[in-house]
Write a protein that holds these residues in place. Structure first.
Motif, PDB file in Angstrom:
ATOM      1  N   SER A 299      -8.459   5.362   2.890  1.00 56.31           N
ATOM      2  CA  SER A 299      -7.574   5.508   1.729  1.00 56.31           C
ATOM      3  C   SER A 299      -7.922   4.459   0.672  1.00 56.31           C
ATOM      4  N   MET A 300      -7.813   4.856  -0.600  1.00 53.31           N
ATOM      5  CA  MET A 300      -8.020   3.917  -1.699  1.00 53.31           C
ATOM      6  C   MET A 300      -6.835   2.965  -1.860  1.00 53.31           C
ATOM      7  N   LYS A 301      -5.745   3.223  -1.123  1.00 50.24           N
ATOM      8  CA  LYS A 301      -4.584   2.335  -1.184  1.00 50.24           C
ATOM      9  C   LYS A 301      -4.792   1.060  -0.370  1.00 50.24           C
TER      10      LYS A 301
ATOM     11  N   THR B 197      -5.035   8.245  -4.574  1.00 48.95           N
ATOM     12  CA  THR B 197      -5.356   9.372  -3.677  1.00 48.95           C
ATOM     13  C   THR B 197      -5.424   8.906  -2.218  1.00 48.95           C
ATOM     14  N   THR B 198      -5.018   9.794  -1.336  1.00 49.77           N
ATOM     15  CA  THR B 198      -5.110   9.498   0.097  1.00 49.77           C
ATOM     16  C   THR B 198      -6.297  10.238   0.724  1.00 49.77           C
ATOM     17  N   LYS B 199      -7.142  10.813  -0.134  1.00 48.17           N
ATOM     18  CA  LYS B 199      -8.324  11.522   0.364  1.00 48.17           C
ATOM     19  C   LYS B 199      -9.273  10.530   1.042  1.00 48.17           C
ATOM     20  N   LYS B 200      -9.845  10.958   2.162  1.00 46.27           N
ATOM     21  CA  LYS B 200     -10.788  10.082   2.854  1.00 46.27           C
ATOM     22  C   LYS B 200     -12.021   9.882   1.989  1.00 46.27           C
ATOM     23  N   LEU B 201     -12.407   8.600   1.788  1.00 48.57           N
ATOM     24  CA  LEU B 201     -13.470   8.264   0.855  1.00 48.57           C
ATOM     25  C   LEU B 201     -14.843   8.751   1.314  1.00 48.57           C
TER      26      LEU B 201
ATOM     27  N   ARG C 224       0.812  -1.216   0.000  1.00 50.87           N
ATOM     28  CA  ARG C 224       0.000   0.000   0.000  1.00 50.87           C
ATOM     29  C   ARG C 224       0.850   1.273   0.000  1.00 50.87           C
ATOM     30  N   ALA C 225       2.063   1.206   0.532  1.00 48.47           N
ATOM     31  CA  ALA C 225       2.926   2.382   0.561  1.00 48.47           C
ATOM     32  C   ALA C 225       3.478   2.724  -0.824  1.00 48.47           C
TER      33      ALA C 225
ATOM     34  N   GLY D 260      -5.871  -1.604  -4.853  1.00 44.20           N
ATOM     35  CA  GLY D 260      -5.086  -1.253  -3.673  1.00 44.20           C
ATOM     36  C   GLY D 260      -3.833  -2.111  -3.560  1.00 44.20           C
ATOM     37  N   GLY D 261      -3.054  -1.841  -2.522  1.00 41.63           N
ATOM     38  CA  GLY D 261      -1.825  -2.602  -2.316  1.00 41.63           C
ATOM     39  C   GLY D 261      -2.103  -4.041  -1.921  1.00 41.63           C
TER      40      GLY D 261
END
Length: 209
Positions: free
Chosen positions: A77-79, A60-64, A54-55, A86-87
């Motif tokens: 996070s979408m990561k 985007t790191t915007k809160k969904l 995920r790193a 995602g990761g």
């Protein structure tokens, strides 16, 4: 154990070769074979596999969505590995798969594999031969003369022979190696083992060190 020597036409010659009992008639050690084949296959692996955690994901790191009140789990996070794209959790990383086994174990494994072939009467001894030029047809004719065209065949030569090697390279059921490159996996993977006359002594020298 004495074996008759054949020529490239598949006919018997007047010569015979002794296959020493210390190499071709021992009680096979299956565990040594397992370790040697496992090491051989492990050494073939490139180990270049890699997935992104995920790193390392570019998203985007915007809160969904808001933290509370949606009726669903929290998401920041979408990561996250929970989302498509995602990761990956604990994904593969580049690594070296090779490992060490003792020389005596490798030697015993090759001797055991050769003993299995001798026990199955799958060893043919051939007069030393050469081709004037690299030509697949010459090698195909040789295999047919030995009645091995329907079998997966390993041909062992005493020293590197470029023309013989290139002549066999296009054939999926044939492989040519020198006595010094002979390994347990190739011996067991072949249905029939063809030893050039000079390779018999070379194998004895290598395995009796």
């Amino acid at each position: 154990m004495q074996v008759e020597v054949l020529n490239i036409s598949g006919k018997k010659t007047t010569k015979k070769v002794d296959l020493v009992d210390a190499i071709y008639s021992v009680e096979p050690n299956d565990h040594c074979i397992y370790l040697d084949v496992k090491q051989f296959l492990a050494n073939q692996r490139q180990g270049t596999h890699k997935s992104k955690e995920r790193a390392e994901i570019a998203r985007t790191t915007k809160k969904l969505k808001r933290q509370k009140g949606t009726g669903g789990a929290r998401a920041g996070s979408m990561k996250s590995p929970l989302f498509i794209g995602g990761g990956r959790v604990f994904g593969p990383k580049p690594r070296d798969y090779s490992f060490k086994i003792n020389k005596k174990v490798k030697t015993l494994a090759r001797i055991s594999a050769l003993s299995y072939k001798a026990k199955d009467n799958a060893i043919t001894v051939l007069e030393d031969f050469n081709f004037e030029a690299p030509k697949t047809k010459n090698f195909v004719d040789l295999i047919k003369n030995l009645n091995l065209d329907s079998k997966k065949t390993l041909v062992v030569v005493g020293a590197h022979n470029k023309n013989v090697y290139l002549s066999s390279r296009n054939l999926p059921t044939a492989k040519v190696v020198t006595a010094s490159d002979l390994n347990t996996y190739d011996i067991l993977n072949a249905e029939s083992l063809v030893l050039a006359e000079s390779s018999v002594k070379a194998i004895e020298t290598i395995l009796n060190k």
